[in-house]
Write an enzyme that holds these catalytic residues in place. Structure first.
Site, PDB file in Angstrom:
ATOM      1  N   LYS A 135       0.839  -1.210   0.000  1.00 56.18           N
ATOM      2  CA  LYS A 135       0.000   0.000   0.000  1.00 56.18           C
ATOM      3  C   LYS A 135       0.867   1.250   0.000  1.00 56.18           C
ATOM      4  O   LYS A 135       0.655   2.164  -0.796  1.00 56.18           O
ATOM      5  CB  LYS A 135      -0.888   0.008   1.252  1.00 56.18           C
ATOM      6  CG  LYS A 135      -1.582   1.348   1.494  1.00 56.18           C
ATOM      7  CD  LYS A 135      -2.440   1.342   2.730  1.00 56.18           C
ATOM      8  CE  LYS A 135      -1.775   1.783   3.996  1.00 56.18           C
ATOM      9  NZ  LYS A 135      -1.463   3.226   4.076  1.00 56.18           N
ATOM     10  N   ASN A 136       1.857   1.278   0.887  1.00 56.21           N
ATOM     11  CA  ASN A 136       2.632   2.516   1.040  1.00 56.21           C
ATOM     12  C   ASN A 136       3.598   2.777  -0.115  1.00 56.21           C
ATOM     13  O   ASN A 136       4.129   3.877  -0.238  1.00 56.21           O
ATOM     14  CB  ASN A 136       3.395   2.506   2.372  1.00 56.21           C
ATOM     15  CG  ASN A 136       2.464   2.788   3.542  1.00 56.21           C
ATOM     16  OD1 ASN A 136       1.286   3.037   3.344  1.00 56.21           O
ATOM     17  ND2 ASN A 136       3.005   2.738   4.748  1.00 56.21           N
ATOM     18  N   CYS A 167      -5.541  13.845  12.676  1.00 54.53           N
ATOM     19  CA  CYS A 167      -5.359  12.432  12.393  1.00 54.53           C
ATOM     20  C   CYS A 167      -5.323  11.697  13.723  1.00 54.53           C
ATOM     21  O   CYS A 167      -4.851  12.236  14.711  1.00 54.53           O
ATOM     22  CB  CYS A 167      -4.044  12.262  11.652  1.00 54.53           C
ATOM     23  SG  CYS A 167      -3.510  10.588  11.523  1.00 54.53           S
ATOM     24  N   ARG A 227       0.758  15.265  12.862  1.00 53.67           N
ATOM     25  CA  ARG A 227       1.280  14.987  11.517  1.00 53.67           C
ATOM     26  C   ARG A 227       1.300  16.213  10.603  1.00 53.67           C
ATOM     27  O   ARG A 227       0.534  16.305   9.641  1.00 53.67           O
ATOM     28  CB  ARG A 227       0.489  13.843  10.876  1.00 53.67           C
ATOM     29  CG  ARG A 227       0.597  12.573  11.670  1.00 53.67           C
ATOM     30  CD  ARG A 227      -0.092  11.420  11.026  1.00 53.67           C
ATOM     31  NE  ARG A 227       0.689  10.774   9.981  1.00 53.67           N
ATOM     32  CZ  ARG A 227       0.320   9.654   9.383  1.00 53.67           C
ATOM     33  NH1 ARG A 227      -0.797   9.072   9.696  1.00 53.67           N
ATOM     34  NH2 ARG A 227       1.074   9.121   8.453  1.00 53.67           N
ATOM     35  N   ASP A 268       4.608   1.287  12.059  1.00 48.65           N
ATOM     36  CA  ASP A 268       3.384   0.640  11.585  1.00 48.65           C
ATOM     37  C   ASP A 268       3.244  -0.794  12.104  1.00 48.65           C
ATOM     38  O   ASP A 268       2.235  -1.449  11.831  1.00 48.65           O
ATOM     39  CB  ASP A 268       3.338   0.649  10.044  1.00 48.65           C
ATOM     40  CG  ASP A 268       3.026   2.037   9.501  1.00 48.65           C
ATOM     41  OD1 ASP A 268       2.722   2.946  10.293  1.00 48.65           O
ATOM     42  OD2 ASP A 268       3.091   2.214   8.261  1.00 48.65           O
ATOM     43  N   ARG A 322      -8.637  -0.186   4.824  1.00 45.33           N
ATOM     44  CA  ARG A 322      -7.747   0.794   4.191  1.00 45.33           C
ATOM     45  C   ARG A 322      -6.399   0.161   3.854  1.00 45.33           C
ATOM     46  O   ARG A 322      -5.725   0.617   2.933  1.00 45.33           O
ATOM     47  CB  ARG A 322      -7.498   1.982   5.139  1.00 45.33           C
ATOM     48  CG  ARG A 322      -8.675   2.925   5.268  1.00 45.33           C
ATOM     49  CD  ARG A 322      -8.264   4.140   6.056  1.00 45.33           C
ATOM     50  NE  ARG A 322      -6.983   4.620   5.561  1.00 45.33           N
ATOM     51  CZ  ARG A 322      -6.050   5.211   6.293  1.00 45.33           C
ATOM     52  NH1 ARG A 322      -6.254   5.430   7.574  1.00 45.33           N
ATOM     53  NH2 ARG A 322      -4.927   5.622   5.771  1.00 45.33           N
TER      54      ARG A 322
END
Ligand code: UD1
Length: 421
Positions: free
Chosen positions: A22-23, A117, A122, A307, A400
């Protein structure tokens, strides 16, 4: 709204294959805005965040098509709208990555500020500071960042004050179409930066030093199209390995990018499981060993990724002994603590960045609430270990970032069901 019902207690066992990252996909999708010919991307994961980025590209005017092998081709020559609207940027912070490419190619852009967030404030100050150094004029009005550079961007010497993945990616993309040379110092070294640079090189960009703290980009007039296959998702792989360790299971993950997971695999070995790497396959066997509590200290790459902090905390919750979890990247990234406690975990927050975990012999199913993407996966790990049933609410957070999670975990023997409420 969907929720997941998990009946825990079964060790994960079997084989699975990693999905595309994803990233990596999100910045690479943004980078298609730089190319003067269509870009074909394969192995994009089927995830809500990827759909949001495709939706944003379409809103900007790009033509997006899907072929029979599920590869996506994006032609950004038709882009005419240079405004990334609040409704899409608020859904996903990575939308801010269209700022650099649109500015570099079109000389003007308006992007909604990402806003608050769940995992800290952030800011985007580093993205903006760097683009100003490259000649952009930037103002913030009514919640939108407006950036212009009538005569194009100029290469510059950019020293980042903090290591930022998104900031490095935004500047890297902008620099490919700037006049002259850009040097990014204190650049992020994450594999997702390296992957973006690889894809940009396929488009014809001249980039060296990615993967180190200094990246040099020689700008050019235009980039070409290319065909690129996105690599595997190291966070998804890490999450499934941690889940297997927590359930005392035995799994193999194929196509798993072990070269990006050294710190994670070493840490998993510290907990006790046997972890073997063969080519791109990672095998974790936790059937015979008890799990030892292990301190976790998140750090920029090549350290333990933030993460995976929540998932490692879930593993510590069912390991023998006391551990300390230190989160160095984001403040306020402990939203999962209260929910893990609902499952019977013994976790104490010491301050905004430190938590102490005392391992317990058993977690018990309970209704819990997902608060952000990675927090949700720690609750899922807790649920897989717990006796009885856990209902995980607000799983749109999981959708997500994890492709077909209940299907993939189901193949590995988990009793997990999605229900609509
Ligand atoms: C990316 C990842 C996210 C991961 C994070 C850290 C994507 C889509 N997301 O997020 O999953 O958790 O890297 O590895 O790839 N900061 C500033 N000023 C800025 C930018 C960042 O102070 O202008 C700070 C942030 O508040 C944070 C730290 O820098 O404390 C790291 O953030 P950053 O690396 O930018 O994270 P993202 O790129 O948003």
């Amino acid at each position: 709204m969907d929720k997941l019902l998990v009946r825990g207690g079964e060790p994960l066992k079997g084989e699975t294959k990693a999905s595309g990252s994803k990233n990596s996909s999100l910045p690479i999708l943004a980078a298609t805005l730089l190319a003067s010919k269509p870009v074909r991307l394969s192995n994009l994961p089927h995830l809500r965040d990827v759909t949001t980025m495709l939706e944003l590209l379409a809103v900007l005017g790009a033509r997006v098509s899907l072929d029979e092998s599920l590869a996506v081709t994006i032609d950004t020559n038709s882009v005419s709208n240079l405004k990334a609207p609040y409704d899409l940027v608020r859904k996903m912070r990575a939308s801010f990555l269209v700022l650099g490419p649109l500015l570099a190619r079109h000389g003007r852009v308006e992007v909604s500020l990402p806003g608050g967030c769940a995992i800290g404030t952030r800011p985007v100050d580093q993205h903006l500071k760097a683009l100003e150094l490259m000649g952009a004029t930037i103002s913030i009005v009514n919640g939108y960042v407006t950036a212009t550079c009538e005569r194009g961007l100029e290469g510059a010497h950019v020293a980042m004050d903090v290591v930022t993945v998104g900031g490095t990616q935004n500047v890297l993309m902008a620099a490919t179409l700037a006049r002259g040379t850009t040097v990014i110092e204190n650049a992020a070294q994450e594999p997702e930066v390296v992957e973006l640079a690889s894809c940009l090189r396929e488009m014809g960009a001249s980039i060296t030093g990615d993967g180190s703290s200094t990246i040099t980009v020689d700008g050019c007039n235009q980039l070409q199209g290319c065909s690129y296959r996105v690599k595997s998702d190291r966070i998804e792989v890490g999450t499934y390995l941690i889940a297997a360790a927590a359930t005392r299971g035995h799994i193999c993950i194929h196509d798993a990018c072990p070269e990006t997971l050294d710190a994670v695999l070493d840490t998993l070995r510290d907990f006790g499981p046997d972890v073997q790497v063969s080519g791109s396959t990672i095998e974790l066997d936790a059937r015979t060993n008890s799990s030892r509590a292990t301190d976790i200290f998140t750090a920029v790459y090549p350290g333990i990724p933030t993460d995976l902090q929540a998932q490692f905390m879930a593993l510590n919750c069912v390991s023998e002994g006391v551990s300390q979890i230190t989160e160095t990247i984001f403040e306020n990234r402990f939203m999962h603590v209260q929910e893990l406690v609902r499952l019977g975990a013994d976790v104490r927050l010491m301050d905004a960045r430190t938590a102490t975990v005392k391992g317990v012999s058993q977690l018990r199913g309970a209704p819990v609430m997902a608060t952000d993407l990675r927090a949700s996966s720690s609750l899922l790990i807790g649920a897989l270990v717990a006796t009885g049933e856990t209902a995980i609410n607000r799983i749109y957070h999981i959708d997500r970032g994890y492709e077909r999670i209940e299907e993939k975990l189901g193949w590995l023997g988990a009793d997990i069901r999605r229900v609509s409420v």
